[in-house]
Design an enzyme around this catalytic site. Structure first.
Site, PDB file in Angstrom:
ATOM      1  N   GLY A  51       0.821  -1.206   0.000  1.00  0.00           N
ATOM      2  CA  GLY A  51       0.000   0.000   0.000  1.00  0.00           C
ATOM      3  C   GLY A  51       0.853   1.254   0.000  1.00  0.00           C
ATOM      4  O   GLY A  51       0.581   2.196   0.731  1.00  0.00           O
ATOM      5  N   HIS A  52       1.902   1.230  -0.824  1.00  0.00           N
ATOM      6  CA  HIS A  52       2.789   2.389  -0.937  1.00  0.00           C
ATOM      7  C   HIS A  52       3.606   2.280  -2.231  1.00  0.00           C
ATOM      8  O   HIS A  52       3.546   1.282  -2.931  1.00  0.00           O
ATOM      9  CB  HIS A  52       3.724   2.476   0.273  1.00  0.00           C
ATOM     10  CG  HIS A  52       4.688   1.340   0.374  1.00  0.00           C
ATOM     11  ND1 HIS A  52       4.396   0.184   1.080  1.00  0.00           N
ATOM     12  CD2 HIS A  52       5.924   1.157  -0.135  1.00  0.00           C
ATOM     13  CE1 HIS A  52       5.421  -0.639   1.001  1.00  0.00           C
ATOM     14  NE2 HIS A  52       6.364  -0.081   0.253  1.00  0.00           N
ATOM     15  N   ALA A  53       4.356   3.335  -2.501  1.00  0.00           N
ATOM     16  CA  ALA A  53       5.306   3.361  -3.613  1.00  0.00           C
ATOM     17  C   ALA A  53       6.609   3.949  -3.090  1.00  0.00           C
ATOM     18  O   ALA A  53       6.646   4.548  -2.005  1.00  0.00           O
ATOM     19  CB  ALA A  53       4.775   4.210  -4.770  1.00  0.00           C
ATOM     20  N   ARG A  98       2.401  -0.508  -5.008  1.00  0.00           N
ATOM     21  CA  ARG A  98       2.251  -1.942  -4.836  1.00  0.00           C
ATOM     22  C   ARG A  98       1.401  -2.259  -3.628  1.00  0.00           C
ATOM     23  O   ARG A  98       1.461  -1.576  -2.606  1.00  0.00           O
ATOM     24  CB  ARG A  98       3.593  -2.648  -4.736  1.00  0.00           C
ATOM     25  CG  ARG A  98       4.323  -2.655  -3.407  1.00  0.00           C
ATOM     26  CD  ARG A  98       5.017  -1.382  -2.973  1.00  0.00           C
ATOM     27  NE  ARG A  98       5.719  -0.659  -3.985  1.00  0.00           N
ATOM     28  CZ  ARG A  98       6.979  -0.886  -4.337  1.00  0.00           C
ATOM     29  NH1 ARG A  98       7.697  -1.744  -3.676  1.00  0.00           N
ATOM     30  NH2 ARG A  98       7.536  -0.196  -5.296  1.00  0.00           N
ATOM     31  N   ILE A 123       5.897   6.890  -0.533  1.00  0.00           N
ATOM     32  CA  ILE A 123       4.647   7.594  -0.818  1.00  0.00           C
ATOM     33  C   ILE A 123       3.568   6.679  -0.267  1.00  0.00           C
ATOM     34  O   ILE A 123       3.339   5.591  -0.796  1.00  0.00           O
ATOM     35  CB  ILE A 123       4.443   7.841  -2.323  1.00  0.00           C
ATOM     36  CG1 ILE A 123       5.639   8.583  -2.907  1.00  0.00           C
ATOM     37  CG2 ILE A 123       3.137   8.605  -2.552  1.00  0.00           C
ATOM     38  CD1 ILE A 123       5.627   8.666  -4.423  1.00  0.00           C
TER      39      ILE A 123
END
Length: 139
Positions: A51-53, A98, A123
């Site tokens: 749940g981030h990049a 992702r 992010i």
């Protein structure tokens, strides 16, 4: 600007033996020197991870045991990739959102990262990810 087309499966060399298989990541197996290694396990049924990049970091994910889906978003397209073989890893380049989900019982996800932990590189909100991509990944 990176896209889902740059995310790829990489086969990890496998040495087969009657006593069991051995896979090795060294040299040019992956396109970066790993500076951080971590793994996910005992993920409860129905839970999601990720749940981030990352702005700059690349990661290489391997399902050491069991299976899970990796949902990849580049701001325009969404791609779902199944990891279920310990001699194949998924190279996720920088600038890709992702999410990991659908963990099987006993699944273990090993991650090799191109950099150490730096909170500034993350992010964590999808709306901020979209802004980052719209700016041409210059944040």
């Amino acid at each position: 600007m990176t896209t889902n087309a740059e995310v790829q499966f990489i086969e990890i060399p496998k040495i087969q033996d009657r006593r069991g298989n051995l896979s090795v990541i060294e040299g040019t197996t992956i396109p970066f020197v790993s500076k951080r290694v971590y793994y996910l396990y005992d993920v409860p049924s129905g839970s999601k991870r990720g749940g981030h990049a990352h702005k700059k970091q690349q990661e290489f994910l391997i399902a050491l045991s069991g299976s899970f889906d990796v949902v990849l978003k580049d701001g325009k397209t969404t791609k779902i990739m199944l990891l279920n073989k310990p001699n194949f890893g998924l190279l996720i380049v920088d600038g890709i959102w992702r999410e990991l989900r659908n963990f099987s019982s006993g699944a273990v996800c090993l991650v090799l990262a191109s950099d150490g932990f730096e909170e500034e590189d993350y992010i964590r909100e999808y709306k901020n990810f979209k802004l980052f991509k719209n700016r041409g990944s210059k944040a």
